[in-house]
Design a protein around this motif. Structure first.
Motif, PDB file in Angstrom:
ATOM      1  N   GLU A  83      10.487  31.541 -12.634  1.00 30.07           N
ATOM      2  CA  GLU A  83      11.373  32.369 -11.604  1.00 30.07           C
ATOM      3  C   GLU A  83      10.976  33.884 -11.600  1.00 30.07           C
ATOM      4  O   GLU A  83      11.227  33.861 -12.754  1.00 30.07           O
ATOM      5  N   ARG A  84      10.285  34.082 -10.833  1.00 30.93           N
ATOM      6  CA  ARG A  84      10.433  35.643 -10.340  1.00 30.93           C
ATOM      7  C   ARG A  84      10.958  36.991  -9.853  1.00 30.93           C
ATOM      8  O   ARG A  84      10.444  36.272  -9.053  1.00 30.93           O
ATOM      9  N   PHE A  85      11.323  38.107  -9.896  1.00 30.45           N
ATOM     10  CA  PHE A  85      11.509  38.851  -8.484  1.00 30.45           C
ATOM     11  C   PHE A  85      10.208  39.605  -8.696  1.00 30.45           C
ATOM     12  O   PHE A  85      10.355  39.066  -6.957  1.00 30.45           O
ATOM     13  N   ASP A  86       9.123  39.374  -9.310  1.00 28.36           N
ATOM     14  CA  ASP A  86       8.356  39.908  -8.056  1.00 28.36           C
ATOM     15  C   ASP A  86       6.440  39.426  -9.080  1.00 28.36           C
ATOM     16  O   ASP A  86       7.493  39.394 -10.546  1.00 28.36           O
ATOM     17  N   GLY A  87       5.934  39.596  -8.642  1.00 31.29           N
ATOM     18  CA  GLY A  87       4.592  38.910  -9.918  1.00 31.29           C
ATOM     19  C   GLY A  87       3.216  38.674  -8.718  1.00 31.29           C
ATOM     20  O   GLY A  87       4.231  38.391  -7.502  1.00 31.29           O
ATOM     21  N   GLU A  88       2.400  38.578  -9.153  1.00 33.05           N
ATOM     22  CA  GLU A  88       1.228  37.087  -8.608  1.00 33.05           C
ATOM     23  C   GLU A  88       0.684  36.569 -10.274  1.00 33.05           C
ATOM     24  O   GLU A  88       0.418  37.104 -10.999  1.00 33.05           O
ATOM     25  N   THR A  89      -0.061  35.770  -9.835  1.00 34.00           N
ATOM     26  CA  THR A  89      -1.021  35.313 -10.737  1.00 34.00           C
ATOM     27  C   THR A  89      -1.737  35.101  -9.696  1.00 34.00           C
ATOM     28  O   THR A  89      -2.371  34.539  -8.424  1.00 34.00           O
ATOM     29  N   LEU A  90      -3.181  34.558 -10.795  1.00 33.56           N
ATOM     30  CA  LEU A  90      -4.353  34.785  -9.966  1.00 33.56           C
ATOM     31  C   LEU A  90      -5.528  33.342 -11.042  1.00 33.56           C
ATOM     32  O   LEU A  90      -5.175  34.306 -12.438  1.00 33.56           O
ATOM     33  N   LYS A 120      -4.679  34.396  -4.695  1.00 38.66           N
ATOM     34  CA  LYS A 120      -3.915  34.919  -6.020  1.00 38.66           C
ATOM     35  C   LYS A 120      -2.768  34.460  -5.524  1.00 38.66           C
ATOM     36  O   LYS A 120      -2.603  34.768  -3.640  1.00 38.66           O
ATOM     37  N   SER A 121      -1.443  33.944  -5.461  1.00 37.65           N
ATOM     38  CA  SER A 121      -0.242  34.057  -5.707  1.00 37.65           C
ATOM     39  C   SER A 121       1.168  35.046  -5.673  1.00 37.65           C
ATOM     40  O   SER A 121       0.819  35.450  -6.932  1.00 37.65           O
ATOM     41  N   THR A 122       1.498  34.934  -4.808  1.00 37.82           N
ATOM     42  CA  THR A 122       3.088  35.723  -5.243  1.00 37.82           C
ATOM     43  C   THR A 122       4.679  34.849  -5.244  1.00 37.82           C
ATOM     44  O   THR A 122       5.012  35.023  -5.312  1.00 37.82           O
ATOM     45  N   LEU A 123       3.436  33.696  -5.508  1.00 39.13           N
ATOM     46  CA  LEU A 123       5.266  32.549  -5.164  1.00 39.13           C
ATOM     47  C   LEU A 123       5.941  33.241  -6.524  1.00 39.13           C
ATOM     48  O   LEU A 123       5.926  33.391  -7.780  1.00 39.13           O
ATOM     49  N   ARG A 124       6.956  32.919  -6.074  1.00 37.22           N
ATOM     50  CA  ARG A 124       8.736  34.061  -6.564  1.00 37.22           C
ATOM     51  C   ARG A 124       9.236  32.489  -7.651  1.00 37.22           C
ATOM     52  O   ARG A 124       9.411  32.602  -8.928  1.00 37.22           O
TER      53      ARG A 124
END
Length: 317
Positions: free
Chosen positions: A81-88, A94-98
């Motif tokens: 679980e993240r407060f902020d970030g992105e995955t590609l 890309k996804s910014t899923l929290r």
């Protein structure tokens, strides 16, 4: 079998180069690079054609991870679980899923993976590295080795169970463990092939709409990113269609434009969450992607005719 137990102290972490743009690691095992490297304890086991990398983040500070090599990478997020970030993953939006607890991602050989996050919890993740499957298949058996598409934040019970079994073997020694891990790697490749076949198996087009495999791919992507804003362009890229053709075909297939369908699925999830008294309306709105509870209330009333509070009260009556 090579086993590297890196989980005891920071000065024994897996050595990777410093990450700016996260270049490919110079390690002969070609593992995921994490920066800063001392943010994670890692235990790595090598069984020949397959390796498993059990990773535990030990501090709540921003970190990056990246990978690109001529081998497949399966990522099993046990806790994330993240407060902020992105995955590609190369080839996907890309996804910014929290929250992506108990989610999987697959990076095909040669594709680039990159992510950064400010973690909300201490991440637990297992990276499973698979060499291209030729050595695992009998060329005379007639078993085909299809191309496997990249997948970001999905879940499949069979793949997850096999990944958990491989993680459990990290740190085990001896030929029996190696044989078991190699057998699991074969099972894992077949499970990934099965997922790919299921996407492509029903390719009969709906007249004027999307073929069934395209419908499945788009729906899966929307379900995996319900709490995010998804552009029409991102959905169209998933199935290699122009914006105009995709929007028309999607509406023909689902009876609603992509944006409205996405919002309706968000509201369906909200209705399910509203049946859990422990969650406030504000928390539910945030969980499905609304930063302001007033925006969530307006959207929910538009789709259901009731405010979230009224809907919850009616369900309790």
């Amino acid at each position: 079998m090579l086993v590297e137990d890196r989980g005891q102290c920071p000065d024994q972490e897996v050595a990777v180069r410093g990450i700016g743009s996260l270049s490919v690691s110079s390690s002969p095992l070609r593992i995921v690079e994490i920066s800063p490297p001392d943010i994670a304890c890692r235990r790595l086991s090598n069984w020949g054609n397959i390796q498993a990398d059990d990773v535990r983040v030990i501090r709540r500070e921003t970190f990056e991870d990246g990978f690109q090599a001529q081998r497949h990478l399966l990522i099993a997020y046990e806790r994330a679980e993240r407060f902020d970030g992105e995955t590609l993953i190369e080839g996907l939006p890309k996804s910014t899923l929290r929250e992506f607890n108990c989610k999987l991602s697959f990076v095909p050989a040669g594709h680039r993976f990159y992510g950064w996050q400010t973690p909300r919890v201490l991440t637990r993740v297992t990276y499973i590295y698979l060499d291209p499957p030729d050595p695992l298949f009998d060329r005379g058996s007639g078993v085909a080795c299809p191309t496997i598409s990249p997948r970001l934040f999905f879940f499949d019970q069979a793949v997850w169970n096999t990944a958990v079994k491989l993680k459990a073997e990290v740190g085990n020694f001896g030929p029996i463990s190696r044989e078991y891990a190699e057998a699991l790697s074969l099972v894992l490749m077949h499970e990934l092939f099965r997922l790919e076949r299921n996407v492509r198996s029903t390719a009969c087009p709906v007249r004027g709409g999307l073929p069934a495999w395209q419908q499945k791919r788009v729906v899966e992507f929307i379900e995996e990113h319900l709490a995010e804003d998804i552009s029409l362009a991102a959905l169209a890229r998933l199935v290699d269609l122009s914006l105009y053709h995709f929007a028309r075909a999607f509406t023909q297939s689902f009876g609603a434009p992509p944006h409205r369908y996405h919002m309706a699925r968000r509201m369906d999830l909200a209705k399910s969450l509203l049946q859990r008294p422990a969650l406030s309306v504000t928390q539910i709105g945030a969980r499905i992607g609304f930063r302001e509870s007033s925006s969530f209330t307006r959207a929910f009333r538009k789709f259901s005719g009731l405010t979230p509070t009224e809907y919850r009260r009616h369900r309790e009556d």
